[in-house]
Design a protein around this motif. Sequence first.
Motif, mmCIF file in Angstrom:
data_model
loop_
_atom_site.group_PDB
_atom_site.id
_atom_site.type_symbol
_atom_site.label_atom_id
_atom_site.label_comp_id
_atom_site.label_asym_id
_atom_site.label_seq_id
_atom_site.Cartn_x
_atom_site.Cartn_y
_atom_site.Cartn_z
ATOM 1 N N UNK A 201 132.457 -120.456 5.931
ATOM 2 C CA UNK A 201 131.021 -120.295 5.714
ATOM 3 C C UNK A 201 130.397 -121.378 4.832
ATOM 4 N N UNK A 202 131.156 -122.397 4.444
ATOM 5 C CA UNK A 202 130.541 -123.518 3.735
ATOM 6 C C UNK A 202 129.602 -124.248 4.694
ATOM 7 N N UNK A 203 128.531 -124.820 4.146
ATOM 8 C CA UNK A 203 127.559 -125.519 4.971
ATOM 9 C C UNK A 203 127.652 -127.028 4.809
ATOM 10 N N UNK A 204 127.306 -127.747 5.876
ATOM 11 C CA UNK A 204 127.286 -129.212 5.862
ATOM 12 C C UNK A 204 125.928 -129.709 6.340
ATOM 13 N N UNK A 205 125.506 -130.859 5.811
ATOM 14 C CA UNK A 205 124.267 -131.486 6.259
ATOM 15 C C UNK A 205 123.054 -131.012 5.477
ATOM 16 N N UNK A 206 121.885 -131.176 6.087
ATOM 17 C CA UNK A 206 120.635 -130.746 5.456
ATOM 18 C C UNK A 206 120.484 -129.229 5.573
ATOM 19 N N UNK A 207 119.727 -128.651 4.630
ATOM 20 C CA UNK A 207 119.381 -127.236 4.725
ATOM 21 C C UNK A 207 120.528 -126.281 4.484
ATOM 22 N N UNK A 208 121.536 -126.728 3.736
ATOM 23 C CA UNK A 208 122.728 -125.909 3.495
ATOM 24 C C UNK A 208 122.382 -124.584 2.812
ATOM 25 N N UNK A 210 119.851 -122.881 2.997
ATOM 26 C CA UNK A 210 119.060 -122.003 3.860
ATOM 27 C C UNK A 210 119.750 -121.713 5.191
ATOM 28 N N UNK A 211 121.061 -121.908 5.215
ATOM 29 C CA UNK A 211 121.830 -121.394 6.342
ATOM 30 C C UNK A 211 122.107 -122.340 7.486
ATOM 31 N N UNK A 212 121.811 -123.617 7.336
ATOM 32 C CA UNK A 212 122.121 -124.566 8.406
ATOM 33 C C UNK A 212 123.519 -125.161 8.211
ATOM 34 N N UNK A 213 124.120 -125.560 9.324
ATOM 35 C CA UNK A 213 125.409 -126.248 9.279
ATOM 36 C C UNK A 213 126.570 -125.404 8.789
ATOM 37 N N UNK A 214 126.541 -124.095 9.092
ATOM 38 C CA UNK A 214 127.604 -123.196 8.620
ATOM 39 C C UNK A 214 128.883 -123.431 9.430
ATOM 40 N N UNK A 215 129.990 -123.579 8.710
ATOM 41 C CA UNK A 215 131.280 -123.918 9.319
ATOM 42 C C UNK A 215 132.235 -122.727 9.253
ATOM 43 N N UNK A 216 132.931 -122.499 10.367
ATOM 44 C CA UNK A 216 134.013 -121.514 10.399
ATOM 45 C C UNK A 216 135.226 -122.130 11.080
ATOM 46 N N UNK A 217 136.405 -121.682 10.664
ATOM 47 C CA UNK A 217 137.622 -122.128 11.344
ATOM 48 C C UNK A 217 137.586 -121.651 12.786
ATOM 49 N N UNK A 218 138.066 -122.501 13.695
ATOM 50 C CA UNK A 218 137.970 -122.208 15.127
ATOM 51 C C UNK A 218 139.337 -121.818 15.657
#
Length: 218
Positions: A201-208, A210-218
């Motif tokens: 659930x860490x975020x990358x990029x702009x708007x982190x 506010x919920x953009x760029x949320x990462x999950x293991x695939x």
Amino acid sequence: MTLKTLVLILNTDRPVKELASKLRGYIAIRFKQYPILHHHIEEAGYLYTYPRIQYKQIEGTPLVLGIEEGADILKKISDEIAELKLGKSVYKVKSIQMTQMNAEFGPCRENNHYKFVTPWLALNPANYERYKWISDWREKKEFLNGILAGNILSMCKGLDYVVDRKLYVHSRLDDEKVEYKGVPLIGFTGEFRVNFRIPEFFGLGKGVSQGFGVVKAY
């Protein structure tokens, strides 16, 4: 390196339609005694280039991520969140799921596989112009891979972590139209591999925050 993280999943009486920015606004006002919740640097007297509190809305479920001192604050306020007033909507919080862990963070030998569960805002005005004029898809892909590696390094810098090796990114991304602070932008969803451990659930990029760029293991 390990980071203390806390994920707060707010199970509401019905799916939340509003964006994570509304959740951020409500929590920040409801608990305004904690400047870290709204990232107001002037009041807090410190600068976090990578937010210690991040707000997400994933498939109708609101979620808040706390990192290090952010995790401690989330734990303090969690019992007081009985409802969410998001714009004109009011949601009852039926239950709260809290997961705290010491998450592995940093480069590794193997390639880890991730996906963006919310759009990644990769492009600022300058690199958007460059991206727009690249016609070859392979070149576009390499361009985005470079930005993604840069975003990971920026996250590390914001968490006072020095990366001592090169990052190798391989991605399969699709673009889509999104809106950020009322401005139409291009976002990217899809998956990527990188020789780096990114906590859930860490975020990358702009708007982190506010919920953009949320990462999950695939």
